[in-house]
Design a protein around this motif. Structure first.
Motif, PDB file in Angstrom:
ATOM      1  N   ASP A  34       0.830  -1.206   0.000  1.00 33.77           N
ATOM      2  CA  ASP A  34       0.000   0.000   0.000  1.00 33.77           C
ATOM      3  C   ASP A  34       0.860   1.249   0.000  1.00 33.77           C
ATOM      4  N   ARG A  35       1.929   1.199   0.771  1.00 35.94           N
ATOM      5  CA  ARG A  35       2.801   2.366   0.898  1.00 35.94           C
ATOM      6  C   ARG A  35       4.179   1.902   1.351  1.00 35.94           C
ATOM      7  N   ILE A  36       5.149   2.733   1.039  1.00 35.05           N
ATOM      8  CA  ILE A  36       6.503   2.551   1.549  1.00 35.05           C
ATOM      9  C   ILE A  36       6.879   3.848   2.255  1.00 35.05           C
ATOM     10  N   ILE A  37       7.344   3.720   3.491  1.00 37.71           N
ATOM     11  CA  ILE A  37       7.784   4.881   4.261  1.00 37.71           C
ATOM     12  C   ILE A  37       9.249   4.662   4.610  1.00 37.71           C
ATOM     13  N   ILE A  38      10.078   5.599   4.191  1.00 31.10           N
ATOM     14  CA  ILE A  38      11.506   5.533   4.487  1.00 31.10           C
ATOM     15  C   ILE A  38      11.828   6.606   5.512  1.00 31.10           C
ATOM     16  N   PHE A  39      12.435   6.203   6.604  1.00 33.48           N
ATOM     17  CA  PHE A  39      12.943   7.142   7.602  1.00 33.48           C
ATOM     18  C   PHE A  39      14.434   7.298   7.323  1.00 33.48           C
ATOM     19  N   THR A  40      14.887   8.520   7.177  1.00 37.55           N
ATOM     20  CA  THR A  40      16.284   8.736   6.811  1.00 37.55           C
ATOM     21  C   THR A  40      16.890   9.896   7.585  1.00 37.55           C
ATOM     22  N   ASP A  41      18.206   9.864   7.674  1.00 31.22           N
ATOM     23  CA  ASP A  41      18.928  11.012   8.216  1.00 31.22           C
ATOM     24  C   ASP A  41      19.536  11.828   7.086  1.00 31.22           C
ATOM     25  N   GLY A  42      19.191  11.487   5.846  1.00 26.27           N
ATOM     26  CA  GLY A  42      19.669  12.230   4.694  1.00 26.27           C
ATOM     27  C   GLY A  42      21.087  11.897   4.277  1.00 26.27           C
ATOM     28  N   GLU A  43      21.646  10.837   4.816  1.00 27.66           N
ATOM     29  CA  GLU A  43      23.037  10.477   4.529  1.00 27.66           C
ATOM     30  C   GLU A  43      23.150   9.294   3.575  1.00 27.66           C
ATOM     31  N   ALA A  44      22.209   9.147   2.666  1.00 30.99           N
ATOM     32  CA  ALA A  44      22.266   8.052   1.699  1.00 30.99           C
ATOM     33  C   ALA A  44      23.431   8.253   0.746  1.00 30.99           C
ATOM     34  N   ASN A  47       4.448   6.592  -1.681  1.00 29.95           N
ATOM     35  CA  ASN A  47       5.801   6.513  -1.138  1.00 29.95           C
ATOM     36  C   ASN A  47       6.097   7.780  -0.356  1.00 29.95           C
ATOM     37  N   TYR A  48       6.764   7.601   0.773  1.00 27.62           N
ATOM     38  CA  TYR A  48       7.071   8.724   1.651  1.00 27.62           C
ATOM     39  C   TYR A  48       8.522   8.642   2.104  1.00 27.62           C
ATOM     40  N   ILE A  49       9.158   9.786   2.159  1.00 30.21           N
ATOM     41  CA  ILE A  49      10.485   9.889   2.752  1.00 30.21           C
ATOM     42  C   ILE A  49      10.367  10.862   3.914  1.00 30.21           C
ATOM     43  N   LEU A  50      10.703  10.413   5.106  1.00 29.01           N
ATOM     44  CA  LEU A  50      10.697  11.272   6.288  1.00 29.01           C
ATOM     45  C   LEU A  50      12.139  11.503   6.701  1.00 29.01           C
ATOM     46  N   ASN A  51      12.607  12.723   6.488  1.00 31.45           N
ATOM     47  CA  ASN A  51      13.973  13.087   6.822  1.00 31.45           C
ATOM     48  C   ASN A  51      13.996  13.563   8.270  1.00 31.45           C
ATOM     49  N   VAL A  52      14.489  12.724   9.148  1.00 30.51           N
ATOM     50  CA  VAL A  52      14.468  13.015  10.585  1.00 30.51           C
ATOM     51  C   VAL A  52      15.608  13.930  11.018  1.00 30.51           C
ATOM     52  N   ALA A  53      16.548  14.200  10.116  1.00 30.61           N
ATOM     53  CA  ALA A  53      17.694  15.040  10.469  1.00 30.61           C
ATOM     54  C   ALA A  53      17.618  16.427   9.846  1.00 30.61           C
ATOM     55  N   ALA A  54      16.512  16.760   9.226  1.00 32.17           N
ATOM     56  CA  ALA A  54      16.409  18.054   8.543  1.00 32.17           C
ATOM     57  C   ALA A  54      16.425  19.199   9.554  1.00 32.17           C
ATOM     58  N   TYR A  55      17.005  20.315   9.130  1.00 33.47           N
ATOM     59  CA  TYR A  55      17.073  21.499   9.985  1.00 33.47           C
ATOM     60  C   TYR A  55      15.833  22.374   9.834  1.00 33.47           C
ATOM     61  N   ASP A  56      15.155  22.255   8.708  1.00 31.71           N
ATOM     62  CA  ASP A  56      13.947  23.031   8.449  1.00 31.71           C
ATOM     63  C   ASP A  56      12.787  22.092   8.206  1.00 31.71           C
ATOM     64  N   ASN A  57      11.580  22.580   8.403  1.00 31.08           N
ATOM     65  CA  ASN A  57      10.390  21.815   8.062  1.00 31.08           C
ATOM     66  C   ASN A  57      10.014  22.124   6.623  1.00 31.08           C
ATOM     67  N   ALA A  58       9.670  21.092   5.856  1.00 31.19           N
ATOM     68  CA  ALA A  58       9.295  21.310   4.456  1.00 31.19           C
ATOM     69  C   ALA A  58       8.526  20.106   3.942  1.00 31.19           C
ATOM     70  N   LEU A  59       7.715  20.356   2.922  1.00 30.63           N
ATOM     71  CA  LEU A  59       7.027  19.290   2.192  1.00 30.63           C
ATOM     72  C   LEU A  59       7.439  19.403   0.737  1.00 30.63           C
ATOM     73  N   ASN A  60       7.836  18.301   0.145  1.00 28.24           N
ATOM     74  CA  ASN A  60       8.181  18.263  -1.270  1.00 28.24           C
ATOM     75  C   ASN A  60       7.371  17.148  -1.911  1.00 28.24           C
ATOM     76  N   MET A  61       6.510  17.512  -2.849  1.00 35.01           N
ATOM     77  CA  MET A  61       5.649  16.542  -3.500  1.00 35.01           C
ATOM     78  C   MET A  61       6.237  16.185  -4.851  1.00 35.01           C
ATOM     79  N   GLY A  62       6.543  14.914  -5.026  1.00 39.07           N
ATOM     80  CA  GLY A  62       6.998  14.427  -6.316  1.00 39.07           C
ATOM     81  C   GLY A  62       5.866  13.696  -7.015  1.00 39.07           C
ATOM     82  N   GLU A  63       6.178  13.120  -8.149  1.00 40.42           N
ATOM     83  CA  GLU A  63       5.163  12.411  -8.928  1.00 40.42           C
ATOM     84  C   GLU A  63       4.559  11.248  -8.148  1.00 40.42           C
ATOM     85  N   ASN A  64       5.391  10.518  -7.436  1.00 37.79           N
ATOM     86  CA  ASN A  64       4.926   9.336  -6.729  1.00 37.79           C
ATOM     87  C   ASN A  64       5.487   9.287  -5.311  1.00 37.79           C
ATOM     88  N   CYS A  65       5.871  10.467  -4.786  1.00 36.77           N
ATOM     89  CA  CYS A  65       6.532  10.475  -3.486  1.00 36.77           C
ATOM     90  C   CYS A  65       6.297  11.812  -2.782  1.00 36.77           C
TER      91      CYS A  65
END
Length: 85
Positions: free
Chosen positions: A21-31, A46-64
């Motif tokens: 149904d969905r894929i949720i990736i938790f990342t620190d942005g160090e891929a 599909n969702y990417i949750l960047n837990v190390a980000a300094y700012d709050n933001a939403l970025n909508m892609g085609e499928n993410c």
């Protein structure tokens, strides 16, 4: 310390017979590479949750949807977002 190889993980997930149904990736942005969900077949949402980000933001892609900055509200946002789909 090298980082995480998201691309090879997503290739393996996309090649599975099981679809999700969905894929949720938790990342620190160090891929060490990038994930392109537009080519993804394993999930429609599909969702990417960047837990190390300094700012709050939403970025909508085609499928993410990428959420920068993390709190428990991030998961609530995903729930509300999916109600609109």
């Amino acid at each position: 310390h090298g980082g995480t190889n998201f691309y090879s993980a997503m290739v393996k997930i996309n090649n599975l017979a099981t679809k999700f149904d969905r894929i949720i990736i938790f990342t620190d942005g160090e891929a060490t590479d990038t994930v392109d969900f537009r080519a993804g077949k394993a999930a429609k949402r599909n969702y990417i949750l960047n837990v190390a980000a300094y700012d709050n933001a939403l970025n909508m892609g085609e499928n993410c949807l990428e959420i920068a900055g993390f709190s428990e509200q991030s998961l609530r946002y995903i729930t509300e977002h999916e109600k609109l789909l």
